[in-house]
Design an enzyme around this catalytic site. Sequence first.
Site, short mmCIF file in Angstrom:
data_model
loop_
_atom_site.label_atom_id
_atom_site.label_comp_id
_atom_site.label_asym_id
_atom_site.label_seq_id
_atom_site.Cartn_x
_atom_site.Cartn_y
_atom_site.Cartn_z
N ASP B 52 0.02 -9.00 5.19
CA ASP B 52 0.17 -8.04 6.28
C ASP B 52 -0.54 -8.40 7.58
O ASP B 52 -0.42 -7.66 8.54
CB ASP B 52 -0.28 -6.66 5.84
CG ASP B 52 -1.79 -6.60 5.64
OD1 ASP B 52 -2.43 -7.66 5.62
OD2 ASP B 52 -2.32 -5.49 5.51
N ARG B 242 -3.71 -0.16 8.89
CA ARG B 242 -2.30 -0.58 8.82
C ARG B 242 -1.41 0.28 9.70
O ARG B 242 -1.88 1.20 10.37
CB ARG B 242 -1.83 -0.48 7.36
CG ARG B 242 -2.62 -1.29 6.36
CD ARG B 242 -2.12 -2.71 6.37
NE ARG B 242 -0.69 -2.71 6.21
CZ ARG B 242 -0.05 -2.85 5.05
NH1 ARG B 242 -0.75 -3.04 3.96
NH2 ARG B 242 1.26 -2.83 4.99
N TYR B 250 -9.48 -3.85 0.35
CA TYR B 250 -9.69 -4.94 -0.60
C TYR B 250 -11.01 -4.65 -1.30
O TYR B 250 -12.03 -4.46 -0.64
CB TYR B 250 -9.80 -6.28 0.13
CG TYR B 250 -8.49 -6.87 0.58
CD1 TYR B 250 -7.71 -7.63 -0.29
CD2 TYR B 250 -8.04 -6.67 1.88
CE1 TYR B 250 -6.51 -8.19 0.14
CE2 TYR B 250 -6.83 -7.22 2.30
CZ TYR B 250 -6.08 -7.98 1.42
OH TYR B 250 -4.89 -8.53 1.84
N PRO B 329 -8.30 -13.69 0.50
CA PRO B 329 -7.62 -12.85 1.49
C PRO B 329 -8.54 -12.41 2.63
O PRO B 329 -8.10 -11.76 3.56
CB PRO B 329 -7.20 -11.63 0.66
CG PRO B 329 -8.28 -11.51 -0.36
CD PRO B 329 -8.68 -12.92 -0.70
#
Lengths: 601, 601
Positions: B52, B242, B250, B329
């Site tokens: 993303d 987001r 996370y 990530p």
Amino acid sequence: MPVPLTKESDVDVLIIGAGPAGLMCANALANFGVNVRIVDQRPAKVAAGQADGYHPRTIEVFQSYGLAERLLREGNRVYRAAFYNPGPNGGIECTERSRGFLTPTARYPFTLTLHQGGTEAIFLDSMAALGVHVERPVVPTSIELSTVEEELKDPNSHAVKVVLKHLDAADATETEIVHAKFVLGADGAHSWVRKSLGIAMEGEQTDYIWGVLDFVPDTNFPDIRNRCSVRSHNGSCMVIPREGDTVRLYVQLSDADVRDTATGRVDKNKFSSERLLDIARRSLSPFTIAAPHGIEWWTLYIIGQRVASKYSVHERVFIAGDACHTHSPKAGQGMNASMNDTHDLAWKLTHVIRGWAGLSLLKTYEFERRKYAQDLIAFDKRFSALFSGKPRTDGEADGVTQEEFLEAVGTFDQFVSGTGVCYAPSVLTRMTHQASARGLVIGQRLPPRIFVRAADARPVDIHDMLPADGRFGVAVFAGDADMHIAALARSLDALLRRHAEQRGGVAAVFNVFTVLARSKDDVNYTDVPELLRPHWSKVLLDDTDMFGRSGGGGYDAYGIDRTRGAVVIVRPDGFVGTVAPLEDLSEIDDYFSSFMVGPGL
Amino acid sequence: MPVPLTKESDVDVLIIGAGPAGLMCANALANFGVNVRIVDQRPAKVAAGQADGYHPRTIEVFQSYGLAERLLREGNRVYRAAFYNPGPNGGIECTERSRGFLTPTARYPFTLTLHQGGTEAIFLDSMAALGVHVERPVVPTSIELSTVEEELKDPNSHAVKVVLKHLDAADATETEIVHAKFVLGADGAHSWVRKSLGIAMEGEQTDYIWGVLDFVPDTNFPDIRNRCSVRSHNGSCMVIPREGDTVRLYVQLSDADVRDTATGRVDKNKFSSERLLDIARRSLSPFTIAAPHGIEWWTLYIIGQRVASKYSVHERVFIAGDACHTHSPKAGQGMNASMNDTHDLAWKLTHVIRGWAGLSLLKTYEFERRKYAQDLIAFDKRFSALFSGKPRTDGEADGVTQEEFLEAVGTFDQFVSGTGVCYAPSVLTRMTHQASARGLVIGQRLPPRIFVRAADARPVDIHDMLPADGRFGVAVFAGDADMHIAALARSLDALLRRHAEQRGGVAAVFNVFTVLARSKDDVNYTDVPELLRPHWSKVLLDDTDMFGRSGGGGYDAYGIDRTRGAVVIVRPDGFVGTVAPLEDLSEIDDYFSSFMVGPGL
């Protein structure tokens, strides 16, 4: 043989005419959830040419409806004006380049050009997404207002009866009766609605005649991509750069060029685009210009500068756009004035239809927009005279000097760009506390300004906090201290709650957000009471962004004291309605009480 | 019963895998007019979650393909990073807010987040407009390279044979044989192509395990709309805001949390989003966080930091994206590295397929992108160790100090944002005349910069002059004098003409434009020789716009002398290939001669 039953139906708003003025209105009403129909006599939207100029304020209005992205992508941007005058060798020469018509406060500091079909498509697609389509080809054949006093005074009555004829119906005669609460005539300079209502156009019919020519030029003229005012001994013309490589020329014509000597009438059939280009070519000499790919569109344009004697009948039938004002094309005002008419009208109709405001609110439409049109005509007259007059030279002592011409251009920049349009005091424009925000002009549109969002440090223009969603903006400039913010939140919320009662609550009527005069390093958005931030995005800071590229200085620009603060009420059309000091919110109460009606009051 | 004939066909490029890496390649090739097919084993595009994060350079790349407008509209912008550490009362507290990962030279100075399905949709719609669609669900069952030396060396031969199986075919067995000139394996971390070719992944398998959780939170955490690194005594987590109100967490997990004690394997079925949220909740204490609307998407993520031993076999079959590099990530690099792999590969394949360059040009793909992936892994290791390590406190003297952590973040900002990625010298990156443009780094992307267009005074970013259309940019910084510009135009044109012979002419291969170090008040664009301005829009000035809001200082920023000038060659992927002094254009000749082949040379 059975007698066919005529179709009969009700609608809240019927719009006649789907040019820019009608479409702006229909799209706005569709956005606000109002029951609306729009009809047009043309079988399809405009394909080429016609109105094409967007001034900065109009682009801001498109942005407020979420339509600017496409407009900016499809249109051409004009940043510069060039002025050409007769030079010593008989041909023209450039005497000045400037940012004519453009003002520093504009969010979009340019004029944008896009053919009228492009404009119509933007509206049509936006409306289609909301289920509203233009019905065409349809013409109105009669319009009739109720003569019953109580019906005229009841906003819920369907007081206007219109008969529509569907031109493409099988037998070409199908008629329909529509009962509307309100009707808008946005049907152009020869408005059927205006004539049916017997509204007169006032003003003189002047003699200026222009030819208009759209084509992709082959030229050595260095300002072909700037807006040019060309004054030559061989006539005047204007250059307007358009989308892609297209250019529009406005060419001044004499009576001898275009009038039939027998009838005195202008007959387009007796003219041609070749002759128009030839006249332009002489005016632009010594530069060369040709149309190797042909002419895209052309027309003749006769300037009549007039304004309608009134804009509505009983606040039930309205006229807007060219139906109430026509003028010279030179400042490129036509479409801008038209769309801003209905941008003004649409939210007012909506509030009345919802029962939030009384019919009298609709009187402000004529009050605000007719005054503007009159100013525009006055401006047009002065500008046209200057532009069409002969340039001052040794042999032409009465001519217009370049200085006079440029001064006129300069004086009217703000007016023409639309950013300086100012509505006079009324129920919607209260000047009481102008001193609390000396940098804002109550009655003008709120100037754009970058602030930084407290929650995520994103720079946002305050215009983006104020979408045209039919709500009043309540911008709480809470200053630099947070001592009293909890009390302020409670007082303000109690006040707004009264005006929002039985209307779906505060958030349905008011768009509340907070602007703090504090640094992004010191503020947690969670520190602001929830009543002043209905969403995490609703707290702004008067600070620069993370890279110092934008933001900061907003309180100073708006003339709001960083300690004392102020509440700014922004009308649904983006204009500043009133300002209240934080310590005296009664002004806000008075403001809304003056035109809102209903259970809460 | 007749034996069914197996379908057999040729294609220039076959792409296996329609994630971000494969789609970037397919879309670029479609734009360049290359005959391409793309297949994927999934029956539909990703619906939620997954990759993303867009770093600034990746947004610039999207802009170059004309895809940034939608990306910017749909994505969320992250401007700020916040760092939380254990406070004196056991809970976490904010120790720093910064613009982590973001660099001042970025055109888009933020990270953008959009779920992977949104990314895929942008590519799919762009490709569909060009007639290219993903074929799915389709899996490859065998891949075979020609063993004939001449075939492998002939770029026109279909040297790779792939058998495809259409999973939704009526009898679920329909196979197809495809003969491709080139094949790209963009089929993820478990790449079938990579395994089929026997390419090894190098690097260690570390033990970091993360849970990922997408949801709309109800929280009093004040940095919920910033990217947060949270280190607590109850484990670490990261917050990534987001689209809309969604947030991604996370969450660092321990082996005890997720491994089956019997098998040692991580089993998602033995875990739950509720448990994940519960761990996050403890880490974020004393702040509260809940998911009142449920969990949109979640997964477990095991960090293996590895890079493939090679990126291609004989420059006929390539791998890209997760197929050649996997990593933590935490810096949000995955999708960025993947899409930039194929952004690099696509134009090179195109030039080879067109016969403009030899196969050897394709060696630069591995040379440039594998080195980058190795640097990325090295960075990841350091970053992961720092991030996953225990914070230094009184009771944890070996822990990582906040200073160490922030220094690591700072050092790698340029690298992570992508704006500092620099390719080492090769045929595509020649350093000879770096001194002629000291502010540019040959091998890095050309930094964005606003110039003003001579014809219409429009401010334009130089990036907008360089769309990813497969051509080399030839930016002629002609300086402040025009004495020699006619001679310069003739020399440069003669040179480019040789390299463009039988390739459709100069404009088909080269995107030529001119940047003058002169004022918009003094320049007519028509004064620049037509060879240096194939269109009126191709002359820029190093000057401010009409309002002084942007522009100016470009020559200084690029380190180009205003009198001496320079020619900057920009590769089709936006990277600076070489620089030549105006008085010695032979460098340009040498540059193109080193990898271009064909009739003109």
